[in-house]
Design a protein around this motif. Sequence first.
Motif, PDB file in Angstrom:
ATOM      1  N   THR A   1       4.254  -4.938 -10.341  1.00 41.58           N
ATOM      2  CA  THR A   1       3.229  -4.247 -11.119  1.00 41.58           C
ATOM      3  C   THR A   1       2.654  -3.128 -10.272  1.00 41.58           C
ATOM      4  OG1 THR A   1       1.516  -5.779 -10.365  1.00 41.58           O
ATOM      5  CG2 THR A   1       2.630  -6.302 -12.441  1.00 41.58           C
ATOM      6  N   THR A   2       1.970  -2.192 -10.915  1.00 41.65           N
ATOM      7  CA  THR A   2       1.307  -1.111 -10.176  1.00 41.65           C
ATOM      8  C   THR A   2      -0.194  -1.186 -10.411  1.00 41.65           C
ATOM      9  OG1 THR A   2       1.565   0.449 -12.013  1.00 41.65           O
ATOM     10  CG2 THR A   2       3.317   0.408 -10.340  1.00 41.65           C
ATOM     11  N   ARG A   3      -0.926  -0.698  -9.433  1.00 38.18           N
ATOM     12  CA  ARG A   3      -2.384  -0.698  -9.508  1.00 38.18           C
ATOM     13  C   ARG A   3      -2.908   0.571  -8.841  1.00 38.18           C
ATOM     14  NH1 ARG A   3      -6.780  -3.846 -11.712  1.00 38.18           N
ATOM     15  NH2 ARG A   3      -8.631  -3.316 -10.479  1.00 38.18           N
ATOM     16  N   ALA A   4      -3.705   1.349  -9.573  1.00 39.27           N
ATOM     17  CA  ALA A   4      -4.308   2.568  -9.029  1.00 39.27           C
ATOM     18  C   ALA A   4      -5.791   2.326  -8.807  1.00 39.27           C
ATOM     19  CB  ALA A   4      -4.096   3.733  -9.981  1.00 39.27           C
ATOM     20  N   GLU A   5      -6.247   2.590  -7.588  1.00 41.14           N
ATOM     21  CA  GLU A   5      -7.661   2.414  -7.251  1.00 41.14           C
ATOM     22  C   GLU A   5      -8.255   3.751  -6.814  1.00 41.14           C
ATOM     23  OE1 GLU A   5      -9.616  -0.150  -7.411  1.00 41.14           O
ATOM     24  OE2 GLU A   5      -8.344  -1.937  -7.556  1.00 41.14           O
TER      25      GLU A   5
ATOM     26  N   ALA B   1       8.624 -13.910  -2.051  1.00 46.43           N
ATOM     27  CA  ALA B   1       7.429 -14.055  -2.879  1.00 46.43           C
ATOM     28  C   ALA B   1       7.746 -13.924  -4.365  1.00 46.43           C
ATOM     29  CB  ALA B   1       6.392 -13.013  -2.473  1.00 46.43           C
ATOM     30  N   GLY B   2       8.574 -12.946  -4.676  1.00 48.12           N
ATOM     31  CA  GLY B   2       8.902 -12.706  -6.073  1.00 48.12           C
ATOM     32  C   GLY B   2       7.926 -11.794  -6.781  1.00 48.12           C
ATOM     33  N   LYS B   3       6.631 -11.889  -6.449  1.00 46.47           N
ATOM     34  CA  LYS B   3       5.591 -11.111  -7.119  1.00 46.47           C
ATOM     35  C   LYS B   3       5.057 -10.033  -6.183  1.00 46.47           C
ATOM     36  CE  LYS B   3       1.329 -11.690  -9.811  1.00 46.47           C
ATOM     37  NZ  LYS B   3       0.305 -12.663 -10.287  1.00 46.47           N
ATOM     38  N   VAL B   4       5.059  -8.783  -6.670  1.00 44.57           N
ATOM     39  CA  VAL B   4       4.681  -7.644  -5.832  1.00 44.57           C
ATOM     40  C   VAL B   4       3.760  -6.720  -6.616  1.00 44.57           C
ATOM     41  CG1 VAL B   4       5.526  -5.634  -4.545  1.00 44.57           C
ATOM     42  CG2 VAL B   4       6.890  -7.746  -4.603  1.00 44.57           C
ATOM     43  N   GLU B   5       2.712  -6.245  -5.961  1.00 44.82           N
ATOM     44  CA  GLU B   5       1.856  -5.211  -6.548  1.00 44.82           C
ATOM     45  C   GLU B   5       1.933  -3.962  -5.688  1.00 44.82           C
ATOM     46  OE1 GLU B   5      -2.276  -5.707  -8.311  1.00 44.82           O
ATOM     47  OE2 GLU B   5      -2.772  -4.720  -6.403  1.00 44.82           O
ATOM     48  N   VAL B   6       2.243  -2.834  -6.308  1.00 47.82           N
ATOM     49  CA  VAL B   6       2.238  -1.542  -5.624  1.00 47.82           C
ATOM     50  C   VAL B   6       0.857  -0.923  -5.836  1.00 47.82           C
ATOM     51  CG1 VAL B   6       3.230   0.768  -5.525  1.00 47.82           C
ATOM     52  CG2 VAL B   6       4.715  -1.222  -5.922  1.00 47.82           C
ATOM     53  N   LEU B   7       0.139  -0.748  -4.747  1.00 42.22           N
ATOM     54  CA  LEU B   7      -1.246  -0.285  -4.797  1.00 42.22           C
ATOM     55  C   LEU B   7      -1.345   1.154  -4.307  1.00 42.22           C
ATOM     56  CD1 LEU B   7      -4.347  -0.855  -5.050  1.00 42.22           C
ATOM     57  CD2 LEU B   7      -4.249  -1.641  -2.664  1.00 42.22           C
ATOM     58  N   THR B   8      -1.950   2.012  -5.106  1.00 42.69           N
ATOM     59  CA  THR B   8      -2.242   3.375  -4.675  1.00 42.69           C
ATOM     60  C   THR B   8      -3.754   3.570  -4.662  1.00 42.69           C
ATOM     61  OG1 THR B   8      -2.093   4.249  -6.940  1.00 42.69           O
ATOM     62  CG2 THR B   8      -0.081   4.280  -5.607  1.00 42.69           C
ATOM     63  N   VAL B   9      -4.206   4.428  -3.757  1.00 43.25           N
ATOM     64  CA  VAL B   9      -5.640   4.718  -3.647  1.00 43.25           C
ATOM     65  C   VAL B   9      -5.829   6.236  -3.663  1.00 43.25           C
ATOM     66  CG1 VAL B   9      -7.733   4.400  -2.286  1.00 43.25           C
ATOM     67  CG2 VAL B   9      -5.952   2.648  -2.242  1.00 43.25           C
TER      68      VAL B   9
ATOM     69  N   ALA C   1       0.864  -1.179   0.000  1.00 41.40           N
ATOM     70  CA  ALA C   1       0.000   0.000   0.000  1.00 41.40           C
ATOM     71  C   ALA C   1       0.904   1.234   0.000  1.00 41.40           C
ATOM     72  CB  ALA C   1      -0.916  -0.009   1.217  1.00 41.40           C
ATOM     73  N   TRP C   2       0.844   2.015  -1.071  1.00 39.90           N
ATOM     74  CA  TRP C   2       1.831   3.082  -1.271  1.00 39.90           C
ATOM     75  C   TRP C   2       1.149   4.449  -1.379  1.00 39.90           C
ATOM     76  CZ3 TRP C   2       6.789   3.753  -0.671  1.00 39.90           C
ATOM     77  CH2 TRP C   2       7.418   4.868  -1.250  1.00 39.90           C
ATOM     78  N   ASN C   3       1.631   5.398  -0.569  1.00 42.73           N
ATOM     79  CA  ASN C   3       1.140   6.779  -0.678  1.00 42.73           C
ATOM     80  C   ASN C   3       2.287   7.788  -0.699  1.00 42.73           C
ATOM     81  OD1 ASN C   3       2.032   6.736   1.936  1.00 42.73           O
ATOM     82  ND2 ASN C   3       0.061   7.253   2.876  1.00 42.73           N
ATOM     83  N   GLY C   4       3.512   7.285  -0.863  1.00 41.18           N
ATOM     84  CA  GLY C   4       4.658   8.175  -0.967  1.00 41.18           C
ATOM     85  C   GLY C   4       5.178   8.711   0.347  1.00 41.18           C
TER      86      GLY C   4
END
Length: 280
Positions: A219-223, A182-190, A161-164
Amino acid sequence: MVYKTLLVILKGEADTPRVLDFALPFAARHNSHVIGLHAEALPIAMATPMGGSMADFTVEMEAEAAQRHAALRAIFEERTQAEGVAAEWRGYESVSGDSAVSGIESARTADLVIVQQNDPDADSRMTADVEALIFESGRPVLLVPYTFKGRSVPFKEVVVAWNGSKEAARAAFDALPLMKEAGKVEVLTVDARDTLQQDAGLAGAAIAASLARHDLDVTTRAEHSAGLSHGDVIANRLAETDADLLVMGAFGRSRLSEFVFGGVTRTMLQSMTAPVLMAR
């Protein structure tokens, strides 16, 4: 960074098997030294309405505390020896008897702290001030859901969970050994916002690039919250991805404002469905 020293907080006999089922396989994977820690309340002399000391009652309380200490230590030492994990025991007596608060000093010399999320249905004596541990220790805290069952296995997918913020940055880099596992990471922004430095559409891109340089699949994901709390958005994303670890910075306000306005930190502390690494 590697996790060579783990502090494992054990609140009572109810949570100890669950926490050790998580922590000991974890320690074996990372070749860690494990410190088991439990605290009991100091026996305090009490007085009867007639002014006499309730010495017998105090002695009985002291004996019960000593029995709990001995029982937890025996479980801890038996389990660590059986699993071949280097370990040591630390037992404390404090005014509060809170294992998390008593563990703050020990936490400051550990690479990682592992503690169970408080069970809302547990006896109050079996809960701990986990928030104090997160906010005062200065170390990353890995929380085990009170619903956890079985033995821990290597993580497969991590959501960051990323907000800078500095808290999010600290959590992300403190969690690198787990991301590598894990190897697999998703950077999630809201609800990312446009700033002078960055377009909202690129929020999370810089930290994703930094993490990718550690040979991670990022990967990145914006919600957008669309009326939901940020905590609910993060929880929903965890469910959608089937991620088995959340990494996030811990944020605090006054207890009153947390009660009135809620907060992502408190939401995740209360309703986590997967292990959560928090850093402050």
